[in-house]
Design a protein around this motif. Structure first.
Motif, PDB file in Angstrom:
ATOM      1  N   GLU A  30      73.040  44.493  38.148  1.00  0.00           N
ATOM      2  CA  GLU A  30      74.327  44.114  37.574  1.00  0.00           C
ATOM      3  C   GLU A  30      74.732  45.067  36.457  1.00  0.00           C
ATOM      4  O   GLU A  30      73.882  45.505  35.659  1.00  0.00           O
ATOM      5  CB  GLU A  30      74.285  42.686  37.030  1.00  0.00           C
ATOM      6  CG  GLU A  30      74.372  41.621  38.094  1.00  0.00           C
ATOM      7  CD  GLU A  30      74.468  40.225  37.493  1.00  0.00           C
ATOM      8  OE1 GLU A  30      75.383  39.484  37.871  1.00  0.00           O
ATOM      9  OE2 GLU A  30      73.599  39.881  36.664  1.00  0.00           O
ATOM     10  N   GLN A  31      76.001  45.372  36.390  1.00  0.00           N
ATOM     11  CA  GLN A  31      76.568  46.163  35.319  1.00  0.00           C
ATOM     12  C   GLN A  31      77.185  45.210  34.295  1.00  0.00           C
ATOM     13  O   GLN A  31      77.827  44.217  34.664  1.00  0.00           O
ATOM     14  CB  GLN A  31      77.649  47.101  35.849  1.00  0.00           C
ATOM     15  CG  GLN A  31      77.154  48.094  36.884  1.00  0.00           C
ATOM     16  CD  GLN A  31      76.489  49.303  36.238  1.00  0.00           C
ATOM     17  OE1 GLN A  31      77.139  50.121  35.609  1.00  0.00           O
ATOM     18  NE2 GLN A  31      75.175  49.410  36.400  1.00  0.00           N
ATOM     19  N   PHE A  32      76.999  45.511  33.017  1.00  0.00           N
ATOM     20  CA  PHE A  32      77.490  44.629  31.951  1.00  0.00           C
ATOM     21  C   PHE A  32      78.519  45.375  31.102  1.00  0.00           C
ATOM     22  O   PHE A  32      78.228  46.445  30.557  1.00  0.00           O
ATOM     23  CB  PHE A  32      76.318  44.155  31.096  1.00  0.00           C
ATOM     24  CG  PHE A  32      76.730  43.311  29.916  1.00  0.00           C
ATOM     25  CD1 PHE A  32      77.698  42.321  30.032  1.00  0.00           C
ATOM     26  CD2 PHE A  32      76.138  43.507  28.666  1.00  0.00           C
ATOM     27  CE1 PHE A  32      78.078  41.550  28.942  1.00  0.00           C
ATOM     28  CE2 PHE A  32      76.507  42.739  27.571  1.00  0.00           C
ATOM     29  CZ  PHE A  32      77.477  41.754  27.710  1.00  0.00           C
ATOM     30  N   VAL A  33      79.720  44.803  31.023  1.00  0.00           N
ATOM     31  CA  VAL A  33      80.798  45.364  30.217  1.00  0.00           C
ATOM     32  C   VAL A  33      80.991  44.480  28.988  1.00  0.00           C
ATOM     33  O   VAL A  33      81.298  43.291  29.126  1.00  0.00           O
ATOM     34  CB  VAL A  33      82.127  45.445  31.005  1.00  0.00           C
ATOM     35  CG1 VAL A  33      83.229  46.042  30.130  1.00  0.00           C
ATOM     36  CG2 VAL A  33      81.954  46.250  32.272  1.00  0.00           C
ATOM     37  N   LEU A  34      80.799  45.039  27.800  1.00  0.00           N
ATOM     38  CA  LEU A  34      81.059  44.302  26.566  1.00  0.00           C
ATOM     39  C   LEU A  34      82.446  44.679  26.066  1.00  0.00           C
ATOM     40  O   LEU A  34      82.732  45.852  25.806  1.00  0.00           O
ATOM     41  CB  LEU A  34      80.009  44.634  25.494  1.00  0.00           C
ATOM     42  CG  LEU A  34      80.152  43.860  24.183  1.00  0.00           C
ATOM     43  CD1 LEU A  34      79.985  42.359  24.409  1.00  0.00           C
ATOM     44  CD2 LEU A  34      79.134  44.347  23.147  1.00  0.00           C
ATOM     45  N   VAL A  35      83.309  43.670  25.962  1.00  0.00           N
ATOM     46  CA  VAL A  35      84.681  43.870  25.505  1.00  0.00           C
ATOM     47  C   VAL A  35      84.757  43.461  24.036  1.00  0.00           C
ATOM     48  O   VAL A  35      84.497  42.305  23.701  1.00  0.00           O
ATOM     49  CB  VAL A  35      85.671  43.040  26.345  1.00  0.00           C
ATOM     50  CG1 VAL A  35      87.112  43.341  25.934  1.00  0.00           C
ATOM     51  CG2 VAL A  35      85.463  43.295  27.829  1.00  0.00           C
ATOM     52  N   CYS A  36      85.073  44.409  23.169  1.00  0.00           N
ATOM     53  CA  CYS A  36      85.047  44.182  21.723  1.00  0.00           C
ATOM     54  C   CYS A  36      86.465  44.221  21.163  1.00  0.00           C
ATOM     55  O   CYS A  36      87.235  45.123  21.469  1.00  0.00           O
ATOM     56  CB  CYS A  36      84.224  45.263  21.017  1.00  0.00           C
ATOM     57  SG  CYS A  36      82.644  45.627  21.775  1.00  0.00           S
ATOM     58  N   SER A  37      86.774  43.263  20.305  1.00  0.00           N
ATOM     59  CA  SER A  37      88.064  43.282  19.615  1.00  0.00           C
ATOM     60  C   SER A  37      87.868  43.016  18.137  1.00  0.00           C
ATOM     61  O   SER A  37      87.192  42.062  17.749  1.00  0.00           O
ATOM     62  CB  SER A  37      89.008  42.226  20.191  1.00  0.00           C
ATOM     63  OG  SER A  37      90.215  42.177  19.432  1.00  0.00           O
ATOM     64  N   THR A  38      88.473  43.850  17.304  1.00  0.00           N
ATOM     65  CA  THR A  38      88.554  43.557  15.888  1.00  0.00           C
ATOM     66  C   THR A  38      89.724  42.601  15.674  1.00  0.00           C
ATOM     67  O   THR A  38      90.187  41.947  16.614  1.00  0.00           O
ATOM     68  CB  THR A  38      88.687  44.858  15.060  1.00  0.00           C
ATOM     69  OG1 THR A  38      88.602  44.532  13.672  1.00  0.00           O
ATOM     70  CG2 THR A  38      89.981  45.587  15.350  1.00  0.00           C
ATOM     71  N   TRP A  39      90.229  42.488  14.469  1.00  0.00           N
ATOM     72  CA  TRP A  39      91.317  41.563  14.184  1.00  0.00           C
ATOM     73  C   TRP A  39      92.556  42.353  13.741  1.00  0.00           C
ATOM     74  O   TRP A  39      92.476  43.533  13.421  1.00  0.00           O
ATOM     75  CB  TRP A  39      90.908  40.563  13.101  1.00  0.00           C
ATOM     76  CG  TRP A  39      90.691  41.177  11.741  1.00  0.00           C
ATOM     77  CD1 TRP A  39      89.624  41.911  11.333  1.00  0.00           C
ATOM     78  CD2 TRP A  39      91.578  41.110  10.625  1.00  0.00           C
ATOM     79  NE1 TRP A  39      89.771  42.319  10.032  1.00  0.00           N
ATOM     80  CE2 TRP A  39      90.974  41.834   9.564  1.00  0.00           C
ATOM     81  CE3 TRP A  39      92.811  40.512  10.409  1.00  0.00           C
ATOM     82  CZ2 TRP A  39      91.562  41.975   8.322  1.00  0.00           C
ATOM     83  CZ3 TRP A  39      93.393  40.651   9.155  1.00  0.00           C
ATOM     84  CH2 TRP A  39      92.773  41.371   8.126  1.00  0.00           C
ATOM     85  N   GLY A  40      93.695  41.697  13.734  1.00  0.00           N
ATOM     86  CA  GLY A  40      94.913  42.334  13.244  1.00  0.00           C
ATOM     87  C   GLY A  40      95.808  42.844  14.357  1.00  0.00           C
ATOM     88  O   GLY A  40      95.471  42.807  15.546  1.00  0.00           O
TER      89      GLY A  40
END
Length: 403
Positions: A203-213
């Motif tokens: 399995e491939q794992f994609v981490l989706v990151c978001s800061t704020w603003g």
């Protein structure tokens, strides 16, 4: 910094008459937000098993206070009301934020709360064009430098201070970055973190990151979320990591409601107090914005795809801006799987290693450097052992099941 004035009642020294171990140096840990608390938490190991030091906590006024209670509950520490903290004298004060620090009594050590000083100051916090955390608005009060020491991660920060707040240079020390060191120590355990997450070998794992603003990936999640749910290959799993300030600013119910179609399915929503570092190490791809987590991703060897980047509000000289100029940018018109494959094809380890090297100029040395600084201010000899870098705890399964 906060404009609230110091209470008029006299400052007192806690006599410790009810304490079993009364003759300790008194340390106050100031937590403004969940992010600041998680940052400071890495330092607490430096006082472990030292009966000469007693640590208490307080929550300072801040717009994003929500969530700090979870950090303190997990720690099980003694929490002083802010009104009592500002009326008490301490031997050492630790903080990753500036609001209210002029009200406290005792030698204060200030740390950055993120990596790379990526963001410019928000309007009203400091003069226009200042870099967040490195200007006079964050380090001085009434024209005087407030901290006894300012602990920064990289020698580049000294150059920035020379331009933005030269009067703080004499109290500034380059100590390195705790998260950098813990990530580096965790990299050999990638397979264990992937097993803990419940990922299969294929399995491939994609981490989706978001800061704020306004410039964050979350601000445009209405267009990104459907693509994450429909365009990833069958062997690809993803998870969404949202900055705790989004949770604090909008409330947990609202964040979960906005993401209801993705949470718990192909796009689990990680809790705001999750330790993001094992997930970053486990990722095969990182889809991020101008937040610190995306920048730390340059350490892992995972290809990075930039989903959102507000160049006008980002420090153009920061390693984060260098990353945005290096990593491919997400296109609204091409299939997501194709773009991830392109990011992998174009990935050059040496380019990302050069960016990662700008996070800390003291790799592996944060704990020794920081402990030396803190014990010098406490006027105590350091414990007679090398402070080790704490291993990262394995993450919880993405599907919420018990491991």
């Amino acid at each position: 910094m906060s404009s609230v004035q110091t209470p008029s009642r006299p400052v007192h020294r806690d006599p410790g008459q009810w304490a079993t171990v009364p003759d300790c140096k008194k340390v106050l840990v100031v937590i403004h937000t969940l992010v600041y608390g998680m940052r400071i938490k890495d330092l607490l190991v430096l006082f472990r098993a030292d009966l000469r030091v007693s640590v208490v906590f307080t929550v300072a006024p801040h717009a994003f206070n929500d969530g700090t209670e979870r950090v303190l509950a997990d720690l099980g520490g003694t929490v002083l009301p802010w009104e009592r903290a500002v009326a008490t004298e301490f031997d050492l004060i630790l903080t990753a934020g500036s609001q209210g620090m002029e009200q406290l009594h005792g030698p204060l050590v200030r740390l950055p709360h993120g990596a790379g000083h990526i963001k410019m100051s928000r309007r009203g916090d400091a003069p226009e064009g200042s870099i967040g955390g490195l200007g006079r608005g964050y380090l001085t009060w009434d024209g005087k430098v407030v901290p006894r020491a300012f602990a920064v991660a990289h020698r580049e920060d000294l150059d920035t201070l020379t331009r933005s707040c030269p009067e703080a240079l004499p109290i500034t020390e380059v100590v390195g970055d705790a998260s950098y060191d813990r990530l580096a120590a965790g990299l050999p355990h990638r397979a264990a973190y992937r097993r803990a997450l419940g990922l299969a070998e294929d399995e491939q794992f994609v981490l989706v990151c978001s800061t704020w603003g306004l410039g964050s990936a979350f601000h445009r999640l209405d267009s990104l979320l459907p693509r994450l749910l429909t365009e990833l290959p069958e062997n690809c799993r993803a998870a969404l990591l949202v900055h705790p300030n989004v949770w604090s600013g909008h409330g947990g119910w609202q964040v979960r409601s906005w993401l209801a179609d993705g949470a718990g399915g192909r796009l689990p929503l990680l809790a705001p107090d999750s330790d993001w570092r094992p997930l970053l190490i486990a990722a095969d791809y990182i889809l991020g914005d101008h937040g610190s987590v995306t920048l730390y991703g340059t350490m892992t060897g995972a290809p990075i795809l930039i989903s959102q980047y507000p160049f006008r509000t980002v420090n153009p000289h920061s390693p984060g801006a260098q990353l945005a100029r290096t990593a491919p940018s997400l296109s609204p018109t091409r299939p997501l799987a194709e773009q991830l494959a392109y990011a992998a094809e174009r990935y050059r380890p040496e380019e990302y290693a050069a960016i990662a090297a700008r996070i800390s100029s003291e790799p592996g040395a944060f704990n020794p450097n920081m402990r030396r600084l803190l014990y010098r201010i406490l006027e105590l000899g350091e414990p007679a052992h090398r402070p080790e870098t704490e291993p990262l705890e394995p993450p919880k399964r993405l599907d919420g099941k018990e491991a």
